[in-house]
Design a protein around this motif. Structure first.
Motif, mmCIF file in Angstrom:
data_model
loop_
_atom_site.group_PDB
_atom_site.id
_atom_site.type_symbol
_atom_site.label_atom_id
_atom_site.label_comp_id
_atom_site.label_asym_id
_atom_site.label_seq_id
_atom_site.Cartn_x
_atom_site.Cartn_y
_atom_site.Cartn_z
ATOM 1 N N GLY A 66 0.820 -1.204 0.000
ATOM 2 C CA GLY A 66 0.000 0.000 0.000
ATOM 3 C C GLY A 66 0.858 1.260 0.000
ATOM 4 N N ASP A 67 0.186 2.392 -0.283
ATOM 5 C CA ASP A 67 0.909 3.668 -0.382
ATOM 6 C C ASP A 67 1.557 4.067 0.938
ATOM 7 N N VAL A 68 0.865 3.803 2.050
ATOM 8 C CA VAL A 68 1.408 4.194 3.361
ATOM 9 C C VAL A 68 2.748 3.518 3.597
ATOM 10 N N TYR A 69 2.806 2.202 3.363
ATOM 11 C CA TYR A 69 4.047 1.471 3.606
ATOM 12 C C TYR A 69 5.093 1.776 2.530
ATOM 13 N N ALA A 70 4.635 2.079 1.312
ATOM 14 C CA ALA A 70 5.594 2.446 0.263
ATOM 15 C C ALA A 70 6.325 3.731 0.653
ATOM 16 N N ARG A 71 5.576 4.732 1.140
ATOM 17 C CA ARG A 71 6.239 5.969 1.568
ATOM 18 C C ARG A 71 7.210 5.701 2.722
ATOM 19 N N GLY A 72 6.773 4.860 3.662
ATOM 20 C CA GLY A 72 7.661 4.549 4.783
ATOM 21 C C GLY A 72 8.938 3.866 4.332
ATOM 22 N N HIS A 73 8.826 2.916 3.369
ATOM 23 C CA HIS A 73 10.029 2.242 2.866
ATOM 24 C C HIS A 73 10.929 3.223 2.116
ATOM 25 N N ILE A 74 10.313 4.122 1.343
ATOM 26 C CA ILE A 74 11.121 5.103 0.597
ATOM 27 C C ILE A 74 11.901 5.980 1.571
ATOM 28 N N ARG A 75 11.237 6.465 2.618
ATOM 29 C CA ARG A 75 11.948 7.285 3.615
ATOM 30 C C ARG A 75 13.098 6.499 4.246
ATOM 31 N N ILE A 241 9.512 -1.365 15.656
ATOM 32 C CA ILE A 241 9.117 -0.790 14.376
ATOM 33 C C ILE A 241 7.599 -0.718 14.392
ATOM 34 N N LEU A 242 7.047 0.488 14.190
ATOM 35 C CA LEU A 242 5.600 0.690 14.164
ATOM 36 C C LEU A 242 5.203 1.005 12.726
ATOM 37 N N GLY A 243 4.450 0.089 12.093
ATOM 38 C CA GLY A 243 4.070 0.289 10.696
ATOM 39 C C GLY A 243 3.009 1.349 10.515
ATOM 40 N N ASN A 244 2.138 1.517 11.488
ATOM 41 C CA ASN A 244 1.109 2.562 11.462
ATOM 42 C C ASN A 244 1.101 3.171 12.858
ATOM 43 N N ALA A 245 1.980 4.146 13.092
ATOM 44 C CA ALA A 245 2.262 4.610 14.453
ATOM 45 C C ALA A 245 1.150 5.466 15.037
ATOM 46 N N GLY A 264 -0.391 6.187 9.599
ATOM 47 C CA GLY A 264 0.348 5.763 8.417
ATOM 48 C C GLY A 264 1.839 5.978 8.515
ATOM 49 N N GLN A 265 2.313 6.615 9.580
ATOM 50 C CA GLN A 265 3.749 6.908 9.729
ATOM 51 C C GLN A 265 4.480 5.663 10.229
ATOM 52 N N VAL A 266 5.657 5.396 9.660
ATOM 53 C CA VAL A 266 6.505 4.291 10.097
ATOM 54 C C VAL A 266 7.538 4.842 11.073
ATOM 55 N N GLU A 267 7.584 4.284 12.289
ATOM 56 C CA GLU A 267 8.510 4.748 13.325
ATOM 57 C C GLU A 267 9.419 3.606 13.754
ATOM 58 N N ARG A 268 10.702 3.927 13.928
ATOM 59 C CA ARG A 268 11.682 2.980 14.461
ATOM 60 C C ARG A 268 12.198 3.545 15.779
ATOM 61 N N LEU A 269 11.979 2.824 16.864
ATOM 62 C CA LEU A 269 12.274 3.322 18.205
ATOM 63 C C LEU A 269 13.085 2.300 18.981
ATOM 64 N N SER A 270 13.899 2.789 19.904
ATOM 65 C CA SER A 270 14.660 1.931 20.812
ATOM 66 C C SER A 270 14.557 2.520 22.214
#
Length: 279
Positions: A66-75, A241-245, A264-270
């Protein structure tokens, strides 16, 4: 004389966008090669699977889900190879009809959904309640036993002399067993100080999440439906990793993280012991 490979051939013109910009996939591929990175190295650093990296570099976004995950992968891929992700995301929106409203998670992640972990009984709280009950019962039994022995001793000694007057004994209040304490939710969910504890709750929408321990062990990878919660613990660090934060409510070591995430934002947190703070 053959002109099939001439730079002015119409066939070559069809390989370039009308605005002379490289395609998104070509731009990412050239930046990766310039950085001296392989697809496997980019996949390992971004956690984007190798087939998806290959597909994006070929401008095939159908495997993104989907577009949401495509944008997240591109970023994510743009940052990994040293590019500014904003122009690439704008180019993606321009080529795919603009930014739509957030879409639900794709069936790709439905296939990866795993069975929820069964909730384990809280043996600590049950043991505390049992100990309190036993102590109360023993105290009540000993108190009643002391009252009975005092009365038996008075009967054995016989009546007091007629000349001696005794004051009437005051009735002693009956001691009842203390009620069993009910463990509060905060006491049960208290985060130990020697570990890092992360709790995720999907409030009004589902979200794909991935959680790993500090040694790379996968703790969870799948969908968190609306209303569901997951809690993870590790001795040193939790990577998320949050696919839809947007719909995620996040507690770290018993404290709510006040960061505002977009749908729709992809977040990577530690997070580590002593947080919350974004990793």
């Amino acid at each position: 004389m053959s002109i099939g490979n001439s730079p002015e051939s119409p066939e070559d013109d069809r390989n370039f966008p009308a605005d002379d910009r490289d395609s998104i996939g070509r731009a990412l591929q050239q930046a990766r090669v310039a950085a001296g990175l392989t697809v496997e190295e980019v996949s390992a650093s971004t956690r984007v699977r190798v087939p998806i990296v290959h597909a994006i570099e070929e401008d095939d976004f159908s495997r993104c889900g989907g577009d949401v995950y495509a944008r997240g992968h591109i970023r994510t891929l743009a940052r990994a190879v040293g590019l500014d992700p904003a122009p690439l995301v704008e180019q993606y929106d321009a080529e795919h009809g603009g930014r739509p409203s957030p879409t639900p998670a794709a069936p790709l992640f439905e296939a990866e959904r795993i069975r929820p972990e069964p909730r384990r009984p809280n043996w600590t709280a049950a043991m505390v309640a049992a100990i309190v009950a036993v102590v109360g019962f023993v105290g009540f039994t000993m108190f009643n036993g002391n009252d009975g022995s005092g009365q038996a001793g008075a009967s054995a000694e016989g009546p007091a002399p007629a000349t001696k007057t005794t004051a009437p004994a005051k009735p002693k209040p009956t001691k009842t067993a203390d009620p069993k304490p009910v463990p509060s939710e905060s006491a049960i969910a208290a985060a130990p100080l020697d570990k890092v504890t992360v709790k995720l709750t999907a409030t009004d929408d589902k979200s794909w999440i991935s959680a790993k321990a500090h040694d790379g062990k996968l703790l969870f990878d799948g969908l968190l439906l609306a209303g569901e919660s997951k809690t993870f613990q590790d001795d040193e660090r939790i990577d998320l990793i949050l696919g839809n934060a947007g719909p995620i409510e996040l507690y770290v070591n018993g404290k709510k993280v006040e960061d505002t995430f977009e749908s729709g934002q992809v977040e990577r947190l530690s997070y580590t012991k002593g947080d919350p703070q974004a990793g």
